[in-house]
Design a protein around this motif. Structure first.
Motif, mmCIF file in Angstrom:
data_model
loop_
_atom_site.group_PDB
_atom_site.id
_atom_site.type_symbol
_atom_site.label_atom_id
_atom_site.label_comp_id
_atom_site.label_asym_id
_atom_site.label_seq_id
_atom_site.Cartn_x
_atom_site.Cartn_y
_atom_site.Cartn_z
ATOM 1 N N ALA A 20 -35.081 -10.947 -6.813
ATOM 2 C CA ALA A 20 -34.656 -9.736 -5.986
ATOM 3 C C ALA A 20 -33.479 -9.267 -6.677
ATOM 4 C CB ALA A 20 -35.582 -9.252 -4.562
ATOM 5 N N LEU A 21 -32.822 -11.069 -6.003
ATOM 6 C CA LEU A 21 -31.271 -10.956 -5.576
ATOM 7 C C LEU A 21 -30.817 -11.521 -7.316
ATOM 8 C CD1 LEU A 21 -30.954 -13.980 -3.201
ATOM 9 C CD2 LEU A 21 -29.741 -12.294 -3.021
ATOM 10 N N LEU A 22 -31.326 -12.349 -8.051
ATOM 11 C CA LEU A 22 -30.830 -11.720 -9.241
ATOM 12 C C LEU A 22 -30.612 -10.959 -9.981
ATOM 13 C CD1 LEU A 22 -30.334 -14.094 -12.068
ATOM 14 C CD2 LEU A 22 -33.000 -13.820 -12.641
ATOM 15 N N THR A 23 -31.843 -9.859 -10.200
ATOM 16 C CA THR A 23 -31.377 -8.100 -10.176
ATOM 17 C C THR A 23 -30.570 -7.984 -9.855
ATOM 18 O OG1 THR A 23 -33.954 -8.373 -10.846
ATOM 19 C CG2 THR A 23 -32.346 -6.277 -10.716
ATOM 20 N N THR A 24 -30.035 -8.393 -8.611
ATOM 21 C CA THR A 24 -28.747 -7.722 -8.223
ATOM 22 C C THR A 24 -28.233 -7.919 -8.001
ATOM 23 O OG1 THR A 24 -30.229 -7.135 -5.828
ATOM 24 C CG2 THR A 24 -27.740 -6.674 -6.000
ATOM 25 N N ALA A 25 -27.672 -9.462 -8.621
ATOM 26 C CA ALA A 25 -26.733 -10.663 -9.041
ATOM 27 C C ALA A 25 -25.999 -9.588 -10.712
ATOM 28 C CB ALA A 25 -26.661 -11.724 -9.419
#
Length: 385
Positions: free
Chosen positions: A208-213
């Motif tokens: 999820a963080l990777l997608t947001t980043a």
């Protein structure tokens, strides 16, 4: 110790050392590394020793920062105009997050009673701040103190007006950078020689963080910034619990295009200590406020994903001007009176382009209430989100 900064008293230093040892134990427990968000959570909210849960005064001239409600009652009086338009469309309850010293509540209470205020609920995690709020309200507006209810947890549902002034910026954030092999998550490790805190980076594994980043950060070598899953989750939670009413959030920050501009390559994370800016996030944990700007594009997304109407997004200056804050100043008395001059100086800080007026923004959501608000008559910049 930075020689330009005032040294904390001995008892404060001792409290900080206890907190540092608690954090070191946690780092040891998790194989020598914790995400920065966890460090920030402990530094701000660890029981007894965290910045917001400890006993030191944080807000005002003797603290680390001054908020808009503490600058002038004109801020709260202006906000009350907007709330009074909305309260009759709800069950009549105001919910305040991040009430600080209780200054905003003390200003709002007498302004809202004629608008149908039934209850004023303060959601507060800090026992020390909750007591300061009670004292401030009892001293300033004792006749309205019985309207105030303190809560330590979220209610099951909200039917009323939710307000939060400088709440989002105090939520723990993730720090991410773009490295040689893609995105990396910043965390906190211990220096081998002296066990002092230091930055440590690992590949960003959370999907999820990777997608947001990938959605927000430009893929530039070394580019570092913050992501705000806690803010996003907070707004989504409020959206899920709001059965009728509005959410008004006031904080400093940018839309995503400004926040993650290629030239803002070191993010916005910063510390505040005794009205000094501190760039070292490990400076006296528990005594230093840690904060990052708000990505209002993400906040808007969280609210609309939760089924709320996005009512408006404006600078604090335009929001207050739309609500007639200059008329309130004129009512303070003769232009050469002490009261007028004091409030005029505060007004400049509240709406000045190079003060709080442009950096601070107001974003509002609604469900089942009128969507044409006076506060957004002029200068709504939702298109930038």
């Amino acid at each position: 110790m930075n020689p330009t900064l005032p040294e904390p008293p001995a008892d404060a230093q001792s409290a900080s050392l206890i907190l540092q040892n608690l954090i070191r134990n946690e780092i040891d427990k998790y194989d020598g590394w914790i995400p920065f968000s966890r460090f920030m959570e402990l530094a701000l909210y660890a029981p007894v020793y965290g910045y917001y849960t400890g006993g030191s005064h944080k807000i005002g001239a003797a603290g680390d920062f001054i908020t808009a409600p503490a600058l002038s009652p004109l801020f709260g009086q202006s906000l009350a105009k907007q709330i009074n338009d909305l309260l009759p469309q709800t069950a009549g309850t105001v919910y305040e997050f991040g009430a600080g010293t209780g200054e905003l509540a003390a200003t709002l209470l007498p302004q809202l009673v004629n608008g149908g205020l039934q209850h004023y609920c303060i959601i507060e995690v800090s026992p020390e701040l909750a007591e300061r709020q009670r004292q401030r309200i009892r001293q300033s507006v004792p006749e309205w103190a019985d309207k105030v209810i303190h809560l330590t947890e979220l209610p099951d549902t909200f039917d009323g007006i939710i307000i939060g002034n400088e709440v989002l910026d105090a939520m723990p954030c993730e720090v991410v950078r773009y490295g040689e092999n893609g995105f990396e998550q910043a965390g906190v490790s211990l220096n081998i020689s002296d066990r002092h805190f230091e930055w440590g980076y690992r590949p960003l594994a959370d999907s999820a963080l990777l997608t947001t980043a990938a959605a927000y950060l430009p893929p530039l070598p070394g580019y570092t910034s913050e992501l705000h899953p806690a803010q996003h989750a907070f707004v989504r939670t409020l959206a899920g619990k709001l059965v009728r009413g509005a959410i008004i959030l006031i904080d400093y920050g940018f839309d995503a295009a400004q926040y993650y501009h290629p030239q803002r390559n070191q993010g916005t994370l910063i510390g505040h200590y005794r009205h000094h800016t501190v760039h070292d996030p490990f400076f006296y944990p528990g005594l230093t406020d840690l904060t990052a700007h708000v990505n209002f594009t993400d906040i808007a997304q969280a609210g609309t994903d939760g089924g709320l109407d996005l009512i408006g997004y404006a600078t604090q200056a335009n929001f207050l001007l739309n609500l007639g804050i200059t008329d309130l100043l004129e009512a303070c008395g003769a232009s050469d009176s002490t009261t007028y001059l004091r409030e005029a100086a505060a007004l400049h800080k509240l709406i000045g382009q190079h003060e709080m007026g442009e950096l601070f923004k107001v974003i509002a959501f609604g469900r089942g209430v009128e969507v044409d608000w006076q506060g957004f008559t002029y200068g709504d910049i939702c298109h930038k989100l």
